[in-house]
Design a protein around this motif. Structure first.
Motif, PDB file in Angstrom:
ATOM      1  N   THR A  84       0.831  -1.202   0.000  1.00  0.00           N
ATOM      2  CA  THR A  84       0.000   0.000   0.000  1.00  0.00           C
ATOM      3  C   THR A  84       0.866   1.253   0.000  1.00  0.00           C
ATOM      4  N   GLU A  85       1.901   1.251   0.827  1.00  0.00           N
ATOM      5  CA  GLU A  85       2.810   2.400   0.895  1.00  0.00           C
ATOM      6  C   GLU A  85       3.496   2.627  -0.452  1.00  0.00           C
ATOM      7  N   GLN A  86       3.956   1.558  -1.076  1.00  0.00           N
ATOM      8  CA  GLN A  86       4.619   1.690  -2.373  1.00  0.00           C
ATOM      9  C   GLN A  86       3.636   2.170  -3.441  1.00  0.00           C
ATOM     10  N   ALA A  87       2.409   1.713  -3.386  1.00  0.00           N
ATOM     11  CA  ALA A  87       1.401   2.147  -4.359  1.00  0.00           C
ATOM     12  C   ALA A  87       1.094   3.634  -4.179  1.00  0.00           C
ATOM     13  N   GLN A  88       1.038   4.084  -2.927  1.00  0.00           N
ATOM     14  CA  GLN A  88       0.790   5.500  -2.677  1.00  0.00           C
ATOM     15  C   GLN A  88       1.943   6.352  -3.202  1.00  0.00           C
ATOM     16  N   ARG A  89       3.182   5.887  -2.964  1.00  0.00           N
ATOM     17  CA  ARG A  89       4.334   6.636  -3.475  1.00  0.00           C
ATOM     18  C   ARG A  89       4.332   6.674  -5.000  1.00  0.00           C
ATOM     19  N   ALA A  90       3.990   5.565  -5.629  1.00  0.00           N
ATOM     20  CA  ALA A  90       3.942   5.519  -7.095  1.00  0.00           C
ATOM     21  C   ALA A  90       2.860   6.462  -7.617  1.00  0.00           C
ATOM     22  N   THR A  91       1.721   6.485  -6.947  1.00  0.00           N
ATOM     23  CA  THR A  91       0.635   7.385  -7.348  1.00  0.00           C
ATOM     24  C   THR A  91       1.069   8.839  -7.237  1.00  0.00           C
ATOM     25  N   GLN A  92       1.738   9.179  -6.147  1.00  0.00           N
ATOM     26  CA  GLN A  92       2.222  10.550  -5.966  1.00  0.00           C
ATOM     27  C   GLN A  92       3.232  10.907  -7.057  1.00  0.00           C
ATOM     28  N   SER A  93       4.108   9.986  -7.383  1.00  0.00           N
ATOM     29  CA  SER A  93       5.112  10.233  -8.412  1.00  0.00           C
ATOM     30  C   SER A  93       4.460  10.442  -9.774  1.00  0.00           C
ATOM     31  N   VAL A  94       3.511   9.593 -10.122  1.00  0.00           N
ATOM     32  CA  VAL A  94       2.816   9.724 -11.409  1.00  0.00           C
ATOM     33  C   VAL A  94       2.048  11.050 -11.450  1.00  0.00           C
ATOM     34  N   THR A  95       1.414  11.403 -10.356  1.00  0.00           N
ATOM     35  CA  THR A  95       0.673  12.665 -10.298  1.00  0.00           C
ATOM     36  C   THR A  95       1.611  13.845 -10.507  1.00  0.00           C
ATOM     37  N   ALA A  96       2.745  13.833  -9.828  1.00  0.00           N
ATOM     38  CA  ALA A  96       3.712  14.926  -9.967  1.00  0.00           C
ATOM     39  C   ALA A  96       4.229  15.013 -11.407  1.00  0.00           C
TER      40      ALA A  96
END
Length: 133
Positions: A84-96
């Motif tokens: 879950t933590e890795q998915a959240q970080r990936a989502t933040q990165s893609v959003t940025a």
């Protein structure tokens, strides 16, 4: 933080240890049970002792199953949290990256419109000057 694969390997190792422990307990109890039941040929087994031995065995198996289930649940929870933590970080990165890319496209489009407007104005001035002359 460990990778999710490390956590799954840890789950597998703990599972193997729990199963090994359960099988060892089972084997020891069966040997004990068998020795009590077959104490003397031709003699009936002591039924209260057989019942005690059986329930002791079942208690040990159940305790091992409980320990295994608790270890599995703990490891699964940790693995889920890591994923879950890795998915959240990936989502933040893609959003940025998406925001940055969008801003770059908008900036380029704005600059292109500005340059096109300036060229159109320059062409219009040249045409106007040509008609005056």
């Amino acid at each position: 933080m460990t990778a999710p694969t490390d956590q799954f390997v840890d789950i597998a190792n703990r599972s193997q240890e729990a199963v090994t422990s359960a099988v060892q307990t089972w084997a020891d109890t069966v040997q004990s049970f068998a020795s009590k039941v077959t104490t003397t040929p031709g003699q009936l087994p002591d039924l209260p002792s057989v019942v005690e031995t059986y329930f002791d065995f079942v208690e040990k198996v159940l305790a091992n199953q409980r320990e295994f289930a608790q270890q599995w649940a703990s490891a699964a929870t940790k693995a889920t949290e890591a994923v879950t933590e890795q998915a959240q970080r990936a989502t933040q990165s893609v959003t940025a990256h998406t925001v940055n890319g969008t801003e770059a496209v908008v900036d380029n489009a704005t600059e292109t419109v500005k340059v096109a407007g300036e060229k159109a104005a320059s062409t219009a001035r040249a045409a106007r000057n040509a008609t005056k002359a």
